[in-house]
Design a protein around this motif. Sequence first.
Motif, PDB file in Angstrom:
ATOM      1  N   UNK A 188       0.835  -1.199   0.000  1.00  0.00           N
ATOM      2  CA  UNK A 188       0.000   0.000   0.000  1.00  0.00           C
ATOM      3  C   UNK A 188       0.871   1.250   0.000  1.00  0.00           C
ATOM      4  N   UNK A 189       0.407   2.280  -0.661  1.00  0.00           N
ATOM      5  CA  UNK A 189       1.112   3.555  -0.651  1.00  0.00           C
ATOM      6  C   UNK A 189       0.918   4.197   0.719  1.00  0.00           C
ATOM      7  N   UNK A 190       1.976   4.173   1.526  1.00  0.00           N
ATOM      8  CA  UNK A 190       1.882   4.642   2.913  1.00  0.00           C
ATOM      9  C   UNK A 190       3.287   4.744   3.487  1.00  0.00           C
ATOM     10  N   UNK A 191       3.366   5.174   4.747  1.00  0.00           N
ATOM     11  CA  UNK A 191       4.643   5.323   5.450  1.00  0.00           C
ATOM     12  C   UNK A 191       4.593   4.506   6.739  1.00  0.00           C
ATOM     13  N   UNK A 192       5.674   4.580   7.523  1.00  0.00           N
ATOM     14  CA  UNK A 192       5.641   3.932   8.831  1.00  0.00           C
ATOM     15  C   UNK A 192       4.863   4.802   9.803  1.00  0.00           C
ATOM     16  N   UNK A 193       4.654   4.273  10.994  1.00  0.00           N
ATOM     17  CA  UNK A 193       3.953   5.027  12.018  1.00  0.00           C
ATOM     18  C   UNK A 193       4.876   6.059  12.643  1.00  0.00           C
ATOM     19  N   UNK A 194       4.294   7.203  12.982  1.00  0.00           N
ATOM     20  CA  UNK A 194       5.021   8.236  13.716  1.00  0.00           C
ATOM     21  C   UNK A 194       4.381   8.372  15.093  1.00  0.00           C
ATOM     22  N   UNK A 195       4.901   9.292  15.870  1.00  0.00           N
ATOM     23  CA  UNK A 195       4.322   9.511  17.186  1.00  0.00           C
ATOM     24  C   UNK A 195       2.903  10.025  17.141  1.00  0.00           C
ATOM     25  N   UNK A 196       2.486  10.528  15.984  1.00  0.00           N
ATOM     26  CA  UNK A 196       1.165  11.150  15.878  1.00  0.00           C
ATOM     27  C   UNK A 196       0.232  10.441  14.903  1.00  0.00           C
ATOM     28  N   UNK A 197       0.766   9.539  14.074  1.00  0.00           N
ATOM     29  CA  UNK A 197      -0.082   9.001  13.016  1.00  0.00           C
ATOM     30  C   UNK A 197       0.383   7.617  12.605  1.00  0.00           C
ATOM     31  N   UNK A 198      -0.537   6.846  12.023  1.00  0.00           N
ATOM     32  CA  UNK A 198      -0.254   5.462  11.629  1.00  0.00           C
ATOM     33  C   UNK A 198       0.453   5.345  10.290  1.00  0.00           C
ATOM     34  N   UNK A 199       0.586   6.422   9.526  1.00  0.00           N
ATOM     35  CA  UNK A 199       1.348   6.401   8.285  1.00  0.00           C
ATOM     36  C   UNK A 199       0.516   6.349   7.026  1.00  0.00           C
ATOM     37  N   UNK A 200      -0.733   5.898   7.119  1.00  0.00           N
ATOM     38  CA  UNK A 200      -1.576   5.830   5.921  1.00  0.00           C
ATOM     39  C   UNK A 200      -2.059   7.219   5.553  1.00  0.00           C
ATOM     40  N   UNK A 201      -2.044   7.512   4.252  1.00  0.00           N
ATOM     41  CA  UNK A 201      -2.488   8.815   3.797  1.00  0.00           C
ATOM     42  C   UNK A 201      -1.476   9.930   3.977  1.00  0.00           C
ATOM     43  N   UNK A 202      -0.335   9.620   4.596  1.00  0.00           N
ATOM     44  CA  UNK A 202       0.737  10.604   4.787  1.00  0.00           C
ATOM     45  C   UNK A 202       0.250  11.853   5.536  1.00  0.00           C
ATOM     46  N   UNK A 203      -0.727  11.670   6.442  1.00  0.00           N
ATOM     47  CA  UNK A 203      -1.310  12.821   7.131  1.00  0.00           C
ATOM     48  C   UNK A 203      -0.263  13.579   7.937  1.00  0.00           C
ATOM     49  N   UNK A 204       0.745  12.858   8.437  1.00  0.00           N
ATOM     50  CA  UNK A 204       1.799  13.527   9.194  1.00  0.00           C
ATOM     51  C   UNK A 204       2.457  14.640   8.381  1.00  0.00           C
ATOM     52  N   UNK A 205       2.533  14.458   7.070  1.00  0.00           N
ATOM     53  CA  UNK A 205       3.254  15.387   6.199  1.00  0.00           C
ATOM     54  C   UNK A 205       2.318  16.228   5.326  1.00  0.00           C
TER      55      UNK A 205
END
Length: 393
Positions: A291-308
């Motif tokens: 899936x097009x996504x990233x790893x988890x950050x302290x604030x988000x699970x990585x899907x949808x790139x919401x952190x960025x």
Amino acid sequence: MDRIFHAVVLNLHQPSGNLQHLFDHNKWEAKEILFSLDRIPRSLWQDSDIARVHLSLSGTLLETLADPGFQAAAYGTIDCGSFLWHLQNEQIFEILGTAYYHPVLPLIPAADREEQIKRWLGRGQHLFWRHHFNGFWPPEMGFSMELIPLLKRYGYKYVLIDSENIRPVDPMSWQELRYRPHLARYGEDEIIVIVRDRDLSNAQESGMDYGWFYREVQERTNGCAFPPLVTTCTDGDNGGWFRNTNPQANFWGSFYPELLAHARAGTGNIQPGFITDYLHQYGAHGYVEVETAAWNTGWHHGRGFVQWTGSQAQKDAIGRVELTSAAIHQTARELAAAKTPDHHPACSELENSLWHMLRAETSCNFFWGEDWVHKCHADLDTAWSYLHRVRQG
């Protein structure tokens, strides 16, 4: 007792100029970061027979550590040249390729992805005295399937992907999906996918003891009808667990020595290993989709790139990156069509425009909400100033 192979993967990254800025304005934080780097080879020298660690170092971090001015400023805290030299020890370290300015690759224009990967290879091949790197670390573990042909073209055999972003094509058990390498195909190209165990990686990041890790790994791999590869991936220079200068309260002084001691004595079945060696012996099995996504950050699970991409300011900056990139690459095509020689001033101006634009793409400019978005715009402003000179010349 069946062996369980454990691959430790550490991402080391500092944005361009950040270490020097910290050294000038917050020296203790700079020292904590430098100590956390220097601690890696020093902690492993005496265990070179059994210690195995994968490292990804961003181009901007390598650029800083190789800079003579910074080396002089940091001397006494860390010998940067010796640190880089020690990382050439292929018995202990497997160096992973990455993208130079640490961008979230799916969020940047396709034309820039190749530039980011190519530039890191130029730096990595020079500093580590080798032409080839087997594994690729996508910054922030941000990945999309369309990256596969590009990675294959630059010689990469495998890529690391977070366990939450893997979907099986062939039927697989929970254990098979997480603890066995797989293949991913895009068009005519295939690459091996190494799966990061998110839960165990969270523990590696925050701090864990060997007893807990041993029991957890046994439980998770119970019933595997194959030699499992457990892969844990985290930052290696951020957070108290890696920065703590107390040897009894960091990864290198507390957890890892105990793991190595048990592995050497044969009192445990967890064996540190290189991913490349595991692949040579056991290969990859089954196809997956990523899936097009990233790893988890302290604030988000990585899907949808919401952190960025969560705010309008972040979206606007990414949109401006796309416009700037399109203009730069169009200008490059025009200069090539006009057969402009490489020594022409326009080519130098365009190169300056390009690297400022590439630096604007660093994930850090978007990671901290809107706090660093201005840095993206500052580099884009400079990129446009150089581009205007080319167009007016």
